[in-house]
Write an enzyme that holds these catalytic residues in place. Structure first.
Site, short mmCIF file in Angstrom:
data_model
loop_
_atom_site.label_atom_id
_atom_site.label_comp_id
_atom_site.label_asym_id
_atom_site.label_seq_id
_atom_site.Cartn_x
_atom_site.Cartn_y
_atom_site.Cartn_z
N GLU A 128 0.80 -1.23 0.00
CA GLU A 128 0.00 0.00 0.00
C GLU A 128 0.84 1.28 0.00
OE1 GLU A 128 -3.91 -1.58 2.48
OE2 GLU A 128 -2.29 -0.57 3.57
N GLU B 13 -5.83 -7.95 0.04
CA GLU B 13 -6.39 -7.71 1.37
C GLU B 13 -7.86 -7.35 1.23
OE1 GLU B 13 -4.54 -4.96 4.06
OE2 GLU B 13 -2.52 -5.58 3.48
#
Length: 487
Positions: free
Chosen positions: A194, A386
């Site tokens: 991320e 995720e």
């Protein structure tokens, strides 16, 4: 005309995701150094004076106190769930569910305790050898994140993290050690977790002490540039060392909806989504998108780019794009819109969506929208790395954990992934976040649980650490057995 896909492809990679700093524990074992995540001190959300209990950010004063007076604080990520000593038991449970893939990260400080050593720490390397061998025993493919929200704290102290170019060769050295050591054990890799979360926390995403920089947005994008370069160099190295490996990038996918049909709001939603896509734009295309020139000019941001940087970016493009997806956002044309764009939590809530216990909007259709947009944009394989629901689970008097709310959440998201596949999206796999209960990234809580497997431990680290399957464990096992047909 291409044949219509009716379901997930054969060999679809079902599994779960974790991060080293949230599960391993053993923070001072076998030569491991201290990382930025080891400095995330728990804040009791109910204590007097605590406005919020986020542990995303650490400033220079706090860091000094944490280093000099650790006995005053609780650092839950230092103990994790003791995966370091219990990995065989945990991987056996993943295998019982039928995992095809297990996403995990490698702790940089297990390999190079300060980040500055010339030679790696053999004990750290041997630990991951053992983990990968255990996965192989059950036919589970590892998906390895090289950097997942932790770096050697020494590099934060010495260089203030990724604000400095000095980190790039250190990260490349670390990555090359991993590739040479595990080239026959790991096929799937992600460079940075991320990366766009730099816009939310300079400390968590880039190891930067915010009080030591001026403009935080300037610092976030300069750090991101250095990470882009590091990622590109690492991708190029991976393809040289492991020709058959697949190496990807990852973003926290934040789909922004316009608050109204007003053209100004629609334009702002487009711009907000551009800022989110900026990160894979660079890593997939190997160049900065033109829209960022206007954005940087408007915001007074000046990125220091050296001769040869453009060539590095062009030569290190990724093989796939992975995302985390938890929620969508609402945006509108307002004075602070550009500074809110790309941040994790929007101040505006979507009236059409339910909220989780942590006030996160639940939007399965947003996942389908995201996958369609990403695939249309890049035409590269996608991976949902995720997705999951943080909730307070209750153990019944008979020792069971009935988490129908988690099953409902994941079912709805899988259904939308399946619709995206029918729409033509090439989807590699799906790893739910926190497949086993772990320490929360943002709040360092244990009580915010995501897993299919309950771990007996509280926020203070007290508990037996016994592992116990929840109802969702058996449900997800059936999902994997049927390749997503029985939900």
């Amino acid at each position: 005309m291409n044949k219509l896909n009716t379901g997930f492809q054969e060999g679809f990679l079902w599994g779960g995701a974790t991060a080293a700093n949230q599960i391993e524990g053993a923070f001072d074992v076998d030569g491991k150094g201290l990382s930025t995540s080891d400095m995330a001190a728990y804040k009791d959300p109910y204590a007097e004076g605590v406005v919020n209990n986020f542990t995303f950010n650490v400033n220079s004063t706090e860091l000094k106190d944490y280093l000099n007076n650790p006995e005053k604080y609780l650092f839950p990520k230092r103990w994790g769930i003791d995966f370091y000593h219990r990995y065989k038991e945990d991987i056996a449970l993943f295998a019982e569910m039928g995992f095809k893939v297990f996403r995990l990260s490698i702790s940089w400080v297990r390999i190079f305790p300060t980040g500055l050593e010339d030679e790696p720490n053999e004990a750290g390397l041997a630990f991951y050898d053992a983990v990968f061998e255990e996965c192989a025993k059950y036919g589970i493919e590892p998906l390895v994140t090289i950097s997942h929200y932790e770096m050697p704290i020494t590099l934060t102290e010495k260089y203030n993290g990724w604000i400095s170019r000095e980190i790039i060769p250190l990260f490349e050295k670390y990555s090359r050690v991993l590739f040479n050591r595990y080239k026959n054990k790991v096929k799937y890799w992600i460079t940075f977790n991320e990366m766009n979360m730099n816009l939310n926390s300079l400390y968590t995403g880039a190891g930067i002490l915010e009080d030591l920089v001026g403009d935080k947005l300037q610092a976030a994008y300069q750090a991101s540039h250095h990470q882009f370069l590091a990622s590109a160099l690492v991708v190029k190295a991976a393809k040289e060392i492991m020709p058959d490996a697949k190496i990807g990038c990852m973003i926290n996918q934040i789909e922004s909806y316009a608050k109204t049909t007003k053209p100004e709001d629609q334009l702002q939603a487009l711009k907000s989504n551009q800022l989110n896509m900026f990160y894979p734009d660079v890593q997939v295309r190997g160049t900065y998108p033109t829209y960022m020139s206007r954005y940087f000019e408007d915001e007074g941001i000046h990125i220091e780019i050296h001769d040869g940087d453009e060539k590095i970016l062009k030569e290190g493009t990724v093989d796939f794009v992975s995302i985390s997806y938890y929620m969508s956002h609402v945006t509108e044309a307002r004075k602070d819109a550009s500074r809110l764009a790309g941040t994790f939590d929007s101040p505006m809530k979507n009236e059409y969506l339910e909220l989780s216990q942590w006030d996160w909007p639940i939007d399965p259709i947003g996942l389908r929208i995201s996958l369609l947009k990403l695939y249309d944009r890049y035409e590269l394989p996608l991976f949902v790395a995720e997705n999951g629901l943080g909730a307070k689970d209750i153990v019944s008097e008979t020792g069971e954990i009935h988490d129908d709310y988690r099953i409902d959440y994941i079912r709805k998201h899988i259904l939308e992934m399946k619709e995206a596949v029918k729409d033509g999206v090439e989807l590699m796999g799906y790893t739910t976040w926190g497949c086993i209960d772990l320490i929360s990234c943002g709040t360092s809580q244990m009580s915010k649980r995501y897993g299919f497997i309950y771990v007996d431990q509280d926020d203070a680290g007290v508990g037996s650490l016994e592992r116990k399957p929840k109802d969702s464990f058996y449900w997800y096992k059936k999902v994997i057995e049927t390749n997503g047909e029985v939900l």
